[in-house]
Write a protein that holds these residues in place. Sequence first.
Motif, short mmCIF file in Angstrom:
data_model
loop_
_atom_site.label_atom_id
_atom_site.label_comp_id
_atom_site.label_asym_id
_atom_site.label_seq_id
_atom_site.Cartn_x
_atom_site.Cartn_y
_atom_site.Cartn_z
N ALA A 198 6.82 6.87 -4.25
CA ALA A 198 5.74 6.29 -3.81
C ALA A 198 4.48 7.33 -3.45
CB ALA A 198 5.94 5.77 -2.29
N ASP A 199 4.87 8.60 -3.21
CA ASP A 199 3.67 9.74 -3.19
C ASP A 199 3.22 10.17 -4.43
OD1 ASP A 199 3.81 9.39 -0.57
OD2 ASP A 199 5.16 11.07 -0.03
N GLY A 200 4.36 9.95 -5.73
CA GLY A 200 3.88 10.61 -7.05
C GLY A 200 3.54 9.52 -7.98
N ILE A 201 4.42 9.04 -8.97
CA ILE A 201 3.84 8.58 -9.82
C ILE A 201 3.71 7.02 -9.71
CG2 ILE A 201 5.52 9.77 -11.74
CD1 ILE A 201 7.57 7.45 -11.53
N LEU A 202 3.95 6.59 -8.57
CA LEU A 202 3.30 5.20 -8.13
C LEU A 202 2.48 5.15 -7.07
CD1 LEU A 202 6.66 2.86 -8.59
CD2 LEU A 202 4.73 3.05 -10.16
N VAL A 221 0.39 2.26 -4.33
CA VAL A 221 0.43 2.28 -2.83
C VAL A 221 -0.97 2.17 -2.39
CG1 VAL A 221 0.87 3.80 -0.99
CG2 VAL A 221 2.70 3.45 -2.65
N LEU A 222 -1.70 3.11 -2.91
CA LEU A 222 -3.03 3.33 -2.61
C LEU A 222 -3.93 1.97 -2.90
CD1 LEU A 222 -4.00 6.92 -4.11
CD2 LEU A 222 -4.24 5.88 -1.83
N ARG A 223 -3.64 1.16 -3.96
CA ARG A 223 -4.29 -0.13 -3.98
C ARG A 223 -3.66 -1.22 -2.88
NH1 ARG A 223 -4.13 -3.95 -9.50
NH2 ARG A 223 -5.49 -5.70 -8.50
N LEU A 224 -2.52 -1.13 -2.38
CA LEU A 224 -2.11 -1.75 -1.22
C LEU A 224 -2.87 -1.49 -0.12
CD1 LEU A 224 1.74 -1.74 -1.65
CD2 LEU A 224 0.46 -3.74 -1.69
N ALA A 225 -3.09 -0.13 -0.03
CA ALA A 225 -3.74 0.33 1.22
C ALA A 225 -5.23 -0.19 1.24
CB ALA A 225 -3.87 1.85 1.38
N ARG A 226 -5.77 -0.20 0.26
CA ARG A 226 -7.04 -0.66 0.05
C ARG A 226 -7.38 -2.23 0.37
NH1 ARG A 226 -6.96 2.53 -4.48
NH2 ARG A 226 -6.77 0.82 -5.92
N ALA A 275 1.83 4.82 5.79
CA ALA A 275 2.68 3.92 6.35
C ALA A 275 3.57 2.88 5.35
CB ALA A 275 1.69 3.05 7.40
N ILE A 276 2.37 2.51 4.39
CA ILE A 276 3.01 1.67 3.53
C ILE A 276 4.15 2.46 2.89
CG2 ILE A 276 2.57 0.59 1.24
CD1 ILE A 276 -0.19 -0.04 2.55
N ALA A 277 3.97 3.61 2.35
CA ALA A 277 5.13 4.46 1.52
C ALA A 277 6.17 4.58 2.46
CB ALA A 277 4.41 5.54 1.18
N GLU A 278 6.16 4.51 3.62
CA GLU A 278 7.13 4.88 4.57
C GLU A 278 8.16 3.63 4.47
OE1 GLU A 278 9.75 7.41 6.08
OE2 GLU A 278 7.74 8.04 5.49
N PHE A 281 2.62 -6.34 -2.09
CA PHE A 281 3.61 -5.48 -1.52
C PHE A 281 4.96 -5.81 -2.01
CE2 PHE A 281 6.87 -4.20 1.52
CZ PHE A 281 6.89 -3.13 1.91
N GLN A 282 5.12 -7.03 -2.19
CA GLN A 282 6.52 -7.83 -2.67
C GLN A 282 6.63 -7.05 -4.04
OE1 GLN A 282 7.84 -11.75 -0.78
NE2 GLN A 282 5.66 -11.77 -1.06
N GLN A 283 5.65 -7.32 -4.94
CA GLN A 283 5.63 -6.93 -6.29
C GLN A 283 5.92 -5.23 -6.39
OE1 GLN A 283 1.79 -8.78 -7.23
NE2 GLN A 283 2.92 -9.03 -9.18
N THR A 284 5.52 -4.50 -5.37
CA THR A 284 5.50 -2.95 -5.66
C THR A 284 6.87 -2.41 -5.02
OG1 THR A 284 3.23 -3.04 -5.16
CG2 THR A 284 4.28 -0.97 -4.79
N SER A 285 7.31 -3.19 -4.14
CA SER A 285 8.81 -2.47 -3.36
C SER A 285 9.88 -2.19 -4.40
CB SER A 285 9.16 -3.25 -2.37
OG SER A 285 9.52 -4.53 -2.53
#
Length: 776
Positions: free
Chosen positions: A332-336, A340-345, A361-364, A419-423
């Motif tokens: 979540a902090d690396g290649i994806l 995560v940033l798109r979710l945050a925006r 928070a989203i990554a966690e 978020f559901q697509q990303t998890s």
Amino acid sequence: MRAPASTYRFQIRRGFTLFDAAEQVPYLKSLGVDWVYLSPILTAEQGSDHGYDVTDPSAIDPDRGGPEGLLALSRAAREHGMGVLVDIVPNHVGVATPIQNPWWWSLLKEGRDSPYAEAFDVDWDLGGGKIRLPMLGSGEDLDKLTIEDGELRYYDHRFPIAAGTYSEGDSPQEVHSRQHYELMDWRRADAELNYRRFFAVTTLAGIRVENPQVFEEAHAEIGRWFREGLVDGLRVDHPDGLADPGGYLRWLKDLTGGGYVLVEKILEPGEVLPGDFACEGTTGYDALADVDRVFVDPAGQAALDALDAELRGSSEPADYAEMIRGTKRMIADGILRSEVLRLARLVPESYGLAVEEAADAIAEIISAFPVYRTYLPTGAEILKEACESAAGQRPDLAVAVGTLLPLLLDPANPIAVRFQQTSGMVMAKGVEDTAFYRYTRLGTLTEVGADPAEFAVTPEEFHHRMRRRQEELPLSMTTMSTHDTKRSEDARARISVIAELPQEWSSTLNTLRELAPVPDGPYENLLWQAIVGAWPASRERLQGYALKAAREAGNSTTYTNPNEDFEARVKAAVDAAFDDARVNKAVKDFVGRIDAHAASNSLSAKLVQLTMPGVPDVYQGSEFWERSLTDPDNRRPVDFALRQEELARIDGGTLPAAGTEASKLLVTSRALRLRRDRPELFQGYSPVTAVGAASAHLLAFSRGSGDGSAGALTLATRLPAGLEAKGGWQDTAVELSVPMRDELTGASYGPGSVLVGDVLGTYPVALLVPVDGENA
């Protein structure tokens, strides 16, 4: 709805086209297969061997046989009374070579004005109205752009030039600055990409099939297959990537006229398919996990845990839950991170969260997710629990997590959808493609769709799961090998024996580590287990696996930052298996020690899979030993002529010796034929209990129906090394209520008490059927 009794998966490619598959239909019919199952056949990236990088969904790939090839295959199947199942890819398309993909080419050329702008999931605002393409070797490489034949070129890469953006004398850099896309350093993709992709593969761009127009155009050719009676069912690749999987499946059911549909869905332990999914089940990874574990000895866990701790230089073995939390957070902090940033925006400014805090928070939360995704409102409780876990892990984020929760719970909110697509993306990359190469105590357990923390399953628990499968998903697929398995079925069957002989394995591994050391203990365990599982294998195959596994693990080397010294040690270790007589002997001796037990596991697992509740699939070639490792090793060509010859010998009355490849062909063909020709023998599920000294080594069940009619009876040996140590079956017996005949040997037994040793005297398995005219 027509449903298959069984399927057989072909990998369709340039080297094995639909025409080639059509030629093999008579063999499949003889083998006992009911439906032909095809990998993706729509037009894909030229040279693609897998077909999951579709570039034109409107046509069947000419390299794979084109529409004429599907017609030939379908006609051959119909002539032999067989159905056709095809793999489709709704989540993404291939964009590695833009000129090959008319949708993507149009998007790059016309930007938001493209008729395909709605097809792709692009965050235009982030890119300043441009699509970011991570193609450059470095930021300075813009100087290497050229203009040729009305196109922008970067070495062999071709890109369109929008109308009115190029005049004679303009520099390539000036022209580039006017396009609807921005070529950027590939390293920026991790955090700055602005189009949804498949996992972390930038050459596979997500499409928005939730849009009715996009669905219609992407599925027009698929709809034709059903209207013209060419195809009977579909396997849906990666539905978890879709914005609305449930809605998509309803549309698909309508398109196919109620055809048989399966989803490639990973079910975590205890998870079930959402009730509103319009499909018959999954592609079988959940079944694979259950079958594997009932043949793993639980008594070996303590010793293998101790070995794992020793290899890690720790007092405790690896904590899997802690490991995957860390690997998912790393992804979540690396290649994806761009996802995560798109979710945050998407978090409204009024909620008072800065983008970085929201992303943290989203990554966690995603890292705490126990399943691939929710399907809101289904899974809302799982989301709440993940948020609670995230806040407990990071109290400093508790307020942010609490702020996000109502947004993530709202099915209509764009952040909840995405978020559901990303998890699931984070789960797949953090678990399957990272942790599975780090958690190495027993390779059998780190398989797609499985929880490696579950070491073994008792026969009682296995029966419980099978009864539930029969009741809830009787038409779901079962499988043992696929194009995606980390190790194919017979490699895992070998590795499983290690759980019965952990001390012997520990001794062998220590010898191998002394003679051919690699400075990463857990990786050494994974590597040598894989070599033992695949042996004999070519040097090239093992070198390819060893390097891929090391880089996927990411502990001692990575794809993006290779550790040359470490990788040289890995290569030397694999070479030693062939060139160093001492290493070669250690490998061969251990393989020789376990091979008869491995063959027993292989036949037992295969018979169980072919006769348990569900629709069994046979992956191409696996009617012989299938000891492949991860892709591309498991996509090698198959010698069908050899299999046909051996099947003809068996059908001619030559019973193969136990432990040979032909014995697996015997088991496969007899089970498949029975499932196809005598479906009335597979209407229920009942455990069969043995009595006697070795009763724990028998896995047995009847497929008779609930009205009391007798059905097919499966007898399979489990934990064969332990059985041998006990002195065999001795007085162990089962009770037969009617006279029965073994489909494998032709021998007849019962009624009454029958010694298991008599029934399993030739092979470690038996498939008993009621003698004609008898019923109970």
